[in-house]
Scaffold this motif. Structure first.
Motif, PDB file in Angstrom:
ATOM      1  N   HIS B  78      55.488 -60.502-107.335  1.00  0.00           N
ATOM      2  CA  HIS B  78      54.746 -61.573-106.657  1.00  0.00           C
ATOM      3  C   HIS B  78      53.526 -60.937-105.996  1.00  0.00           C
ATOM      4  N   PRO B  79      52.530 -61.743-105.635  1.00  0.00           N
ATOM      5  CA  PRO B  79      51.311 -61.169-105.052  1.00  0.00           C
ATOM      6  C   PRO B  79      51.643 -60.281-103.850  1.00  0.00           C
ATOM      7  N   GLY B  80      51.066 -59.114-103.810  1.00  0.00           N
ATOM      8  CA  GLY B  80      51.287 -58.218-102.677  1.00  0.00           C
ATOM      9  C   GLY B  80      52.383 -57.198-102.917  1.00  0.00           C
ATOM     10  N   GLY B  81      53.181 -57.413-103.957  1.00  0.00           N
ATOM     11  CA  GLY B  81      54.288 -56.487-104.227  1.00  0.00           C
ATOM     12  C   GLY B  81      53.808 -55.056-104.447  1.00  0.00           C
ATOM     13  N   LEU B  82      52.834 -54.913-105.313  1.00  0.00           N
ATOM     14  CA  LEU B  82      52.313 -53.581-105.626  1.00  0.00           C
ATOM     15  C   LEU B  82      51.524 -52.999-104.456  1.00  0.00           C
ATOM     16  N   ALA B  83      50.769 -53.877-103.779  1.00  0.00           N
ATOM     17  CA  ALA B  83      49.961 -53.417-102.647  1.00  0.00           C
ATOM     18  C   ALA B  83      50.858 -52.817-101.563  1.00  0.00           C
ATOM     19  N   ASN B  84      51.974 -53.507-101.262  1.00  0.00           N
ATOM     20  CA  ASN B  84      52.901 -52.984-100.254  1.00  0.00           C
ATOM     21  C   ASN B  84      53.396 -51.591-100.628  1.00  0.00           C
ATOM     22  N   LEU B  85      53.700 -51.429-101.898  1.00  0.00           N
ATOM     23  CA  LEU B  85      54.225 -50.143-102.366  1.00  0.00           C
ATOM     24  C   LEU B  85      53.154 -49.048-102.254  1.00  0.00           C
ATOM     25  N   LEU B  86      51.962 -49.369-102.681  1.00  0.00           N
ATOM     26  CA  LEU B  86      50.899 -48.352-102.686  1.00  0.00           C
ATOM     27  C   LEU B  86      50.517 -47.927-101.263  1.00  0.00           C
ATOM     28  N   THR B  87      50.746 -48.819-100.311  1.00  0.00           N
ATOM     29  CA  THR B  87      50.499 -48.451 -98.911  1.00  0.00           C
ATOM     30  C   THR B  87      51.343 -47.237 -98.523  1.00  0.00           C
ATOM     31  N   VAL B  88      52.571 -47.224 -99.017  1.00  0.00           N
ATOM     32  CA  VAL B  88      53.467 -46.102 -98.718  1.00  0.00           C
ATOM     33  C   VAL B  88      52.898 -44.798 -99.285  1.00  0.00           C
ATOM     34  N   PHE B  89      52.457 -44.843-100.519  1.00  0.00           N
ATOM     35  CA  PHE B  89      51.864 -43.653-101.147  1.00  0.00           C
ATOM     36  C   PHE B  89      50.665 -43.159-100.332  1.00  0.00           C
ATOM     37  N   GLU B  90      49.901 -44.138 -99.862  1.00  0.00           N
ATOM     38  CA  GLU B  90      48.698 -43.780 -99.123  1.00  0.00           C
ATOM     39  C   GLU B  90      49.064 -43.129 -97.790  1.00  0.00           C
ATOM     40  N   GLU B  92      51.774 -41.621 -96.922  1.00  0.00           N
ATOM     41  CA  GLU B  92      52.445 -40.325 -97.062  1.00  0.00           C
ATOM     42  C   GLU B  92      51.592 -39.319 -97.826  1.00  0.00           C
ATOM     43  N   ASN B  93      50.416 -39.755 -98.170  1.00  0.00           N
ATOM     44  CA  ASN B  93      49.486 -38.855 -98.855  1.00  0.00           C
ATOM     45  C   ASN B  93      50.078 -38.296-100.160  1.00  0.00           C
ATOM     46  N   ILE B  94      50.709 -39.181-100.934  1.00  0.00           N
ATOM     47  CA  ILE B  94      51.259 -38.761-102.235  1.00  0.00           C
ATOM     48  C   ILE B  94      50.172 -39.005-103.295  1.00  0.00           C
ATOM     49  N   ASN B  95      49.792 -37.906-103.948  1.00  0.00           N
ATOM     50  CA  ASN B  95      48.712 -38.027-104.936  1.00  0.00           C
ATOM     51  C   ASN B  95      49.253 -38.524-106.282  1.00  0.00           C
ATOM     52  N   ILE B  96      48.727 -39.651-106.738  1.00  0.00           N
ATOM     53  CA  ILE B  96      49.202 -40.235-108.009  1.00  0.00           C
ATOM     54  C   ILE B  96      48.287 -39.759-109.139  1.00  0.00           C
ATOM     55  N   GLU B  97      48.905 -39.158-110.166  1.00  0.00           N
ATOM     56  CA  GLU B  97      48.111 -38.740-111.334  1.00  0.00           C
ATOM     57  C   GLU B  97      47.785 -39.952-112.203  1.00  0.00           C
ATOM     58  N   TYR B  98      48.807 -40.788-112.412  1.00  0.00           N
ATOM     59  CA  TYR B  98      48.593 -42.035-113.143  1.00  0.00           C
ATOM     60  C   TYR B  98      49.816 -42.916-112.924  1.00  0.00           C
ATOM     61  N   PHE B  99      49.672 -44.199-113.187  1.00  0.00           N
ATOM     62  CA  PHE B  99      50.852 -45.069-113.120  1.00  0.00           C
ATOM     63  C   PHE B  99      50.670 -46.250-114.056  1.00  0.00           C
ATOM     64  N   TYR B 100      51.785 -46.834-114.417  1.00  0.00           N
ATOM     65  CA  TYR B 100      51.746 -48.028-115.254  1.00  0.00           C
ATOM     66  C   TYR B 100      53.035 -48.816-115.040  1.00  0.00           C
ATOM     67  N   SER B 101      53.120 -49.984-115.656  1.00  0.00           N
ATOM     68  CA  SER B 101      54.226 -50.866-115.290  1.00  0.00           C
ATOM     69  C   SER B 101      55.047 -51.329-116.484  1.00  0.00           C
ATOM     70  N   PHE B 102      56.220 -51.811-116.140  1.00  0.00           N
ATOM     71  CA  PHE B 102      57.141 -52.374-117.120  1.00  0.00           C
ATOM     72  C   PHE B 102      57.680 -53.652-116.510  1.00  0.00           C
ATOM     73  N   ILE B 103      57.441 -54.786-117.161  1.00  0.00           N
ATOM     74  CA  ILE B 103      57.926 -56.062-116.629  1.00  0.00           C
ATOM     75  C   ILE B 103      58.929 -56.629-117.627  1.00  0.00           C
ATOM     76  N   PRO B 104      60.227 -56.585-117.278  1.00  0.00           N
ATOM     77  CA  PRO B 104      61.257 -56.998-118.234  1.00  0.00           C
ATOM     78  C   PRO B 104      61.051 -58.447-118.684  1.00  0.00           C
ATOM     79  N   ARG B 105      60.917 -59.334-117.753  1.00  0.00           N
ATOM     80  CA  ARG B 105      60.732 -60.746-118.097  1.00  0.00           C
ATOM     81  C   ARG B 105      60.004 -61.401-116.949  1.00  0.00           C
ATOM     82  N   LYS B 106      59.257 -62.427-117.215  1.00  0.00           N
ATOM     83  CA  LYS B 106      58.494 -63.053-116.153  1.00  0.00           C
ATOM     84  C   LYS B 106      59.421 -63.519-115.030  1.00  0.00           C
ATOM     85  N   GLY B 107      59.012 -63.234-113.799  1.00  0.00           N
ATOM     86  CA  GLY B 107      59.811 -63.671-112.655  1.00  0.00           C
ATOM     87  C   GLY B 107      60.819 -62.629-112.217  1.00  0.00           C
TER      88      GLY B 107
END
Lengths: 434, 144
Positions: B78-90, B92-107
């Motif tokens: 849902h909107p904000g889901g990824l943003a909330n997660l990335l805040t944690v990375f930011e 804790e200063n965790i450097n991301i080399e790359y990322f991508y997603s897997f969505i099993p089914r809508k919803g």
């Protein structure tokens, strides 16, 4: 009406030319035996004394000199003249990262200038010519060799050196350049750029060009002549012998006259090392008979060609050589630079991620030589991160380019892409149509 | 941790098809894909349902392959889901080399895969923030 720069030498009847050659050869042998430890030892090992050479046919008794000898005696070990008399060095790249050094006395510079002046004259130049030297100036002999010859001839000499093509074209037009000196591939590149910039042949006063430092063909000559509206002459030389001006075509363009009063040519079988008859194809070997700085005895050029002894219509009595049709070693000449695949190999293998499989692909794109090297990377060291692979690519390109002095592009390929050969590995694909 | 297979490909037409086709012929399901590329080479990154087998068939087919660990995180779709997660990375200063997603089914909950520099330290920090880590992804039961 043929013009000569040194008529008496250029048209010397064979009988007298050969007498002069023998005298010079005998004097040279005494000289190197006394002055150069390398040749003193080499002649002693072959149980030959300079006095044993009584005729030109005795030349075959003398030992050969190779590029390896020059490397082993780097940098000054091959010089016969005392260091105080050496006034210049030139050098070309070698396989081991060591340069192949050539030393010149003032006498040698004078000879070189004279054979270049003869060469320019053979191609129709005179003191009224305006000669643009677009060979590189520096350790490479092309630039300074042509420059000194042009000045000795009394021509107006433009030390343009290589590169900055737009400015070269501007100078052709504004300075009324009559004569171009560069590699044949650069001449074709100039022709391309001329068309792109909207110049026409009639904008220029070009009459002739002297092209060498890399192998080229009759097809390239036709293209250069048509596209630049000039006569294109094949000039040959190598820094070990003197530089450009060892041989030159005359207006008849039927093989290059070797200035035999200075450079004694032979053709040998590169396998058996036996001398071959004129007309037979083999490896070109030179003995320098007038130089004093670094004279060489029976120097193996590794260039393959044949000699033409039939008299030439121009009246010059000096023997002619055909175009170089190949090499008896694996050396590549890329954009005028000597490159050995082994140099590339050791630069690649200095990086541990690399599999021992690679392929060097040489091509000519828009008339400029390009090298691409396909390499396979080991699984364990293959990274899932673009920046790691990019860093590896940059490192390899840097290593290779610094080893061979020209830039090379690295191209990663999957394991197994490069064909595994059963016998002798094919490491080079030369796509250039020369 | 989630295992990812990386394959070296040349950046010319048809190159991504080849390894995918090798897997398809071996009956191996690819559930997530991402590509990193430069002008002349690319890295095809995949999460499959049978990594062990996938590596074997790819190597046999001559590909340059490696296996790396990624962090899998469950993200609400849902909107904000990824943003909330990335805040944690930011934070804790965790450097991301790359990322991508897997969505099993809508919803359903999505899974994000992260490649980071120091995976164990990063995992500790994410746990401190009560981030839901995916130790496996739906339908994947065999690991390479």
């Amino acid at each position: 009406m043929t013009n000569y720069y040194e008529r008496e030498f250029e048209t010397l009847p064979r009988e007298f030319l050969e007498k002069l050659q023998l005298e010079r050869l005998q004097t040279l042998l005494e000289y190197v035996y006394e002055k150069c430890d390398f040749y003193h030892k080499k002649l002693d090992e072959s149980s030959i004394k300079p006095a044993d050479i009584k005729s030109l046919s005795d030349l075959k008794k003398l030992p050969f000199t190779t590029k390896q000898d020059l490397r082993d005696n780097y940098p000054y070990g091959m010089f016969s003249a005392s260091m105080n008399d050496i006034v210049r060095v030139h050098a070309s790249s070698g396989t081991t990262g060591k340069l192949t050094v050539a030393g010149y006395t003032q006498n040698d510079i004078d000879i070189w200038s004279a054979v270049m002046a003869r060469s320019f004259t053979a191609g129709g130049c005179s003191h009224s010519s305006i000669i643009n030297v677009a060979y590189g100036y520096g350790l490479f002999t092309g630039g300074l060799g042509a420059h000194y010859g042009s000045e000795l001839l009394g021509a107006l000499t433009i030390p343009a050196s290589s590169g900055n093509t737009k400015r070269q074209l501007q100078m052709f037009k504004d300075f009324k350049v009559s004569t171009l000196c560069c590699t044949p591939s650069y001449a074709l590149y100039l022709a391309d750029e001329m068309e792109k910039e909207g110049y026409k042949i009639s904008d220029f006063s070009l009459k002739q060009g002297f092209f060498g430092a890399e192998p080229w063909s009759e097809e390239m000559r036709t293209q250069i002549q048509e596209r630049l509206g000039i006569k294109a002459y094949n000039i040959y030389g190598l820094s070990e012998i003197i530089g450009p001006g060892v041989s030159i075509e005359c207006e008849h363009q039927c093989g290059a006259h070797i200035w035999e009063d200075h450079f004694l040519p032979e053709i040998i079988d590169p396998e058996t090392l036996e001398p071959l008859k004129n007309g037979e194809q083999g490896e070109l070997v030179f003995t320098t008979i007038s130089k004093t700085g670094m004279p060489l005895i029976r120097y193996r050029t590794r260039d393959l060609c044949s000699l033409i002894e039939e008299p030439c219509e121009c009246g010059r009595t000096h023997i002619r050589m055909t175009r170089i049709i190949g090499r008896s070693d694996d050396m590549l000449i890329i954009g005028g630079v000597n490159v050995f695949p082994s140099q590339i190999e050791s630069a690649l293998f200095s990086v541990k991620e690399i599999e021992p499989h690679y392929m060097i692909i040489v091509d000519r794109v828009n008339n400029l030589d390009k090298i691409e090297i396909q390499v396979e990377i080991k699984d364990e060291l293959f990274s899932d991160e673009v920046k790691n692979l990019q860093n590896l690519k940059n490192l390899l390109e840097k290593n290779v380019s610094s080893a061979i002095s020209i830039s090379a592009k690295i191209h990663f390929v999957s394991r197994g892409t490069i064909e595994r050969s059963q016998g002798k590995a094919v490491r080079v694909i030369d796509k250039r149509r020369i | 941790m989630i295992k990812q297979i990386s394959v070296l490909i040349e950046n010319v037409p048809g190159q991504a098809y080849k390894p995918i086709n090798v897997l398809s012929e071996a009956g191996i399901d690819v559930c997530a894909v991402s590509v990193g590329d430069t002008e002349d080479f690319g890295i095809l990154r995949m999460i499959t349902r049978d990594n062990g087998n996938a590596i074997n068939v790819l190597k046999k087919a001559g590909f340059t392959v490696n296996l790396v660990d990624l962090i899998g995180v469950v993200v609400e779709d849902h909107p904000g889901g990824l943003a909330n997660l990335l805040t944690v990375f930011e934070k804790e200063n965790i450097n991301i080399e790359y990322f991508y997603s897997f969505i099993p089914r809508k919803g359903e909950e999505a899974i994000m895969f992260f490649k980071v520099e120091e995976i164990n330290a990063a995992l500790d920090k994410l746990r401190e923030h009560k981030v839901t880590l995916a130790e496996t992804i739906p339908g994947v039961d065999k690991w390479g």
